[in-house]
Design a protein around this motif. Sequence first.
Motif, PDB file in Angstrom:
ATOM      1  N   GLN A  20       0.826  -1.205   0.000  1.00 24.48           N
ATOM      2  CA  GLN A  20       0.000   0.000   0.000  1.00 24.48           C
ATOM      3  C   GLN A  20       0.867   1.264   0.000  1.00 24.48           C
ATOM      4  OE1 GLN A  20      -2.249  -1.483   3.478  1.00 24.48           O
ATOM      5  NE2 GLN A  20      -4.088  -0.826   2.352  1.00 24.48           N
ATOM      6  N   LEU A  21       1.895   1.262   0.835  1.00 21.32           N
ATOM      7  CA  LEU A  21       2.792   2.421   0.871  1.00 21.32           C
ATOM      8  C   LEU A  21       3.636   2.491  -0.392  1.00 21.32           C
ATOM      9  CD1 LEU A  21       3.836   2.509   4.625  1.00 21.32           C
ATOM     10  CD2 LEU A  21       2.190   3.939   3.429  1.00 21.32           C
ATOM     11  N   ALA A  22       4.054   1.348  -0.890  1.00 21.66           N
ATOM     12  CA  ALA A  22       4.814   1.324  -2.141  1.00 21.66           C
ATOM     13  C   ALA A  22       3.999   1.942  -3.265  1.00 21.66           C
ATOM     14  CB  ALA A  22       5.219  -0.109  -2.496  1.00 21.66           C
ATOM     15  N   SER A  23       2.748   1.597  -3.333  1.00 23.92           N
ATOM     16  CA  SER A  23       1.873   2.142  -4.360  1.00 23.92           C
ATOM     17  C   SER A  23       1.751   3.660  -4.228  1.00 23.92           C
ATOM     18  CB  SER A  23       0.488   1.491  -4.268  1.00 23.92           C
ATOM     19  OG  SER A  23      -0.392   2.058  -5.201  1.00 23.92           O
ATOM     20  N   ALA A  24       1.590   4.142  -3.010  1.00 21.10           N
ATOM     21  CA  ALA A  24       1.477   5.579  -2.775  1.00 21.10           C
ATOM     22  C   ALA A  24       2.753   6.319  -3.181  1.00 21.10           C
ATOM     23  CB  ALA A  24       1.155   5.849  -1.312  1.00 21.10           C
ATOM     24  N   LEU A  25       3.900   5.650  -3.028  1.00 20.89           N
ATOM     25  CA  LEU A  25       5.185   6.242  -3.400  1.00 20.89           C
ATOM     26  C   LEU A  25       5.518   6.029  -4.874  1.00 20.89           C
ATOM     27  CD1 LEU A  25       7.371   5.154  -0.343  1.00 20.89           C
ATOM     28  CD2 LEU A  25       6.342   7.397  -0.760  1.00 20.89           C
ATOM     29  N   GLU A  26       4.680   5.239  -5.540  1.00 23.06           N
ATOM     30  CA  GLU A  26       4.885   4.885  -6.942  1.00 23.06           C
ATOM     31  C   GLU A  26       6.219   4.160  -7.164  1.00 23.06           C
ATOM     32  OE1 GLU A  26       4.281   8.489  -9.213  1.00 23.06           O
ATOM     33  OE2 GLU A  26       2.138   8.509  -8.762  1.00 23.06           O
ATOM     34  N   ILE A  27       6.466   3.202  -6.253  1.00 23.58           N
ATOM     35  CA  ILE A  27       7.613   2.305  -6.382  1.00 23.58           C
ATOM     36  C   ILE A  27       7.102   0.881  -6.195  1.00 23.58           C
ATOM     37  CG2 ILE A  27       9.323   4.003  -5.611  1.00 23.58           C
ATOM     38  CD1 ILE A  27       9.289   2.672  -2.848  1.00 23.58           C
ATOM     39  N   ASP A  28       7.924  -0.107  -6.545  1.00 24.85           N
ATOM     40  CA  ASP A  28       7.460  -1.477  -6.350  1.00 24.85           C
ATOM     41  C   ASP A  28       7.662  -1.900  -4.887  1.00 24.85           C
ATOM     42  OD1 ASP A  28      10.180  -2.195  -6.163  1.00 24.85           O
ATOM     43  OD2 ASP A  28      10.263  -2.926  -8.216  1.00 24.85           O
ATOM     44  N   THR A  29       6.959  -2.948  -4.521  1.00 26.08           N
ATOM     45  CA  THR A  29       6.987  -3.411  -3.132  1.00 26.08           C
ATOM     46  C   THR A  29       8.380  -3.834  -2.675  1.00 26.08           C
ATOM     47  OG1 THR A  29       4.659  -4.053  -3.302  1.00 26.08           O
ATOM     48  CG2 THR A  29       5.903  -4.993  -1.474  1.00 26.08           C
ATOM     49  N   PRO A  30       9.162  -4.562  -3.496  1.00 25.42           N
ATOM     50  CA  PRO A  30      10.510  -4.904  -3.047  1.00 25.42           C
ATOM     51  C   PRO A  30      11.379  -3.669  -2.756  1.00 25.42           C
ATOM     52  CG  PRO A  30       9.890  -6.299  -4.880  1.00 25.42           C
ATOM     53  CD  PRO A  30       8.825  -5.245  -4.755  1.00 25.42           C
ATOM     54  N   MET A  31      11.211  -2.614  -3.530  1.00 25.62           N
ATOM     55  CA  MET A  31      11.962  -1.378  -3.288  1.00 25.62           C
ATOM     56  C   MET A  31      11.550  -0.773  -1.946  1.00 25.62           C
ATOM     57  SD  MET A  31      14.080   1.002  -4.508  1.00 25.62           S
ATOM     58  CE  MET A  31      14.020   0.850  -6.270  1.00 25.62           C
ATOM     59  N   TYR A  32      10.251  -0.736  -1.690  1.00 26.46           N
ATOM     60  CA  TYR A  32       9.775  -0.221  -0.406  1.00 26.46           C
ATOM     61  C   TYR A  32      10.324  -1.078   0.735  1.00 26.46           C
ATOM     62  CZ  TYR A  32       7.177   0.998   3.639  1.00 26.46           C
ATOM     63  OH  TYR A  32       6.891   1.367   4.921  1.00 26.46           O
ATOM     64  N   SER A  33      10.294  -2.377   0.565  1.00 23.04           N
ATOM     65  CA  SER A  33      10.789  -3.288   1.593  1.00 23.04           C
ATOM     66  C   SER A  33      12.255  -3.002   1.927  1.00 23.04           C
ATOM     67  CB  SER A  33      10.615  -4.734   1.129  1.00 23.04           C
ATOM     68  OG  SER A  33      11.070  -5.627   2.112  1.00 23.04           O
ATOM     69  N   ARG A  34      13.052  -2.717   0.904  1.00 26.88           N
ATOM     70  CA  ARG A  34      14.469  -2.384   1.134  1.00 26.88           C
ATOM     71  C   ARG A  34      14.603  -1.081   1.920  1.00 26.88           C
ATOM     72  NH1 ARG A  34      14.785  -4.911  -3.906  1.00 26.88           N
ATOM     73  NH2 ARG A  34      14.706  -2.991  -5.121  1.00 26.88           N
ATOM     74  N   ILE A  35      13.735  -0.122   1.660  1.00 23.47           N
ATOM     75  CA  ILE A  35      13.755   1.132   2.424  1.00 23.47           C
ATOM     76  C   ILE A  35      13.425   0.836   3.881  1.00 23.47           C
ATOM     77  CG2 ILE A  35      12.565   3.343   2.789  1.00 23.47           C
ATOM     78  CD1 ILE A  35      12.244   3.489  -0.314  1.00 23.47           C
ATOM     79  N   GLU A  36      12.413   0.027   4.109  1.00 22.09           N
ATOM     80  CA  GLU A  36      11.985  -0.285   5.471  1.00 22.09           C
ATOM     81  C   GLU A  36      13.031  -1.099   6.233  1.00 22.09           C
ATOM     82  OE1 GLU A  36       8.424  -2.831   7.042  1.00 22.09           O
ATOM     83  OE2 GLU A  36       7.630  -0.885   6.369  1.00 22.09           O
TER      84      GLU A  36
END
Length: 96
Positions: A20-36
């Motif tokens: 959900q947050l990845a979508s809001a940031l317009e990035i893919d989920t694996p990219m968001y996961s790496r940020i987290e």
Amino acid sequence: MMFADKLKELRERKQLLQRQLASALEIDTPMYSRIERGERKAKREQVILLAKLLGANEKDFLQLWLADKVYDVLAEEDCAVGVINMVAENIREYGK
């Protein structure tokens, strides 16, 4: 990884999925996961948007993000504490 830890804590508290947050940031989920996980740095604009989405104080969130950036630069330096103290003492002069 102060920013990453806080990011995960706030996301879980809001019961949001990473996708959900990845979508809001317009990035893919694996990219968001790496940020987290602290494996990749968020961009300033992303930090601001995440603060809004998670109901966090924007200034506090940016401070955590910046603290991580400073840590990354100084972590391996023997003189890190001295450098931080020097900057703290002279921060107003640097801003001129």
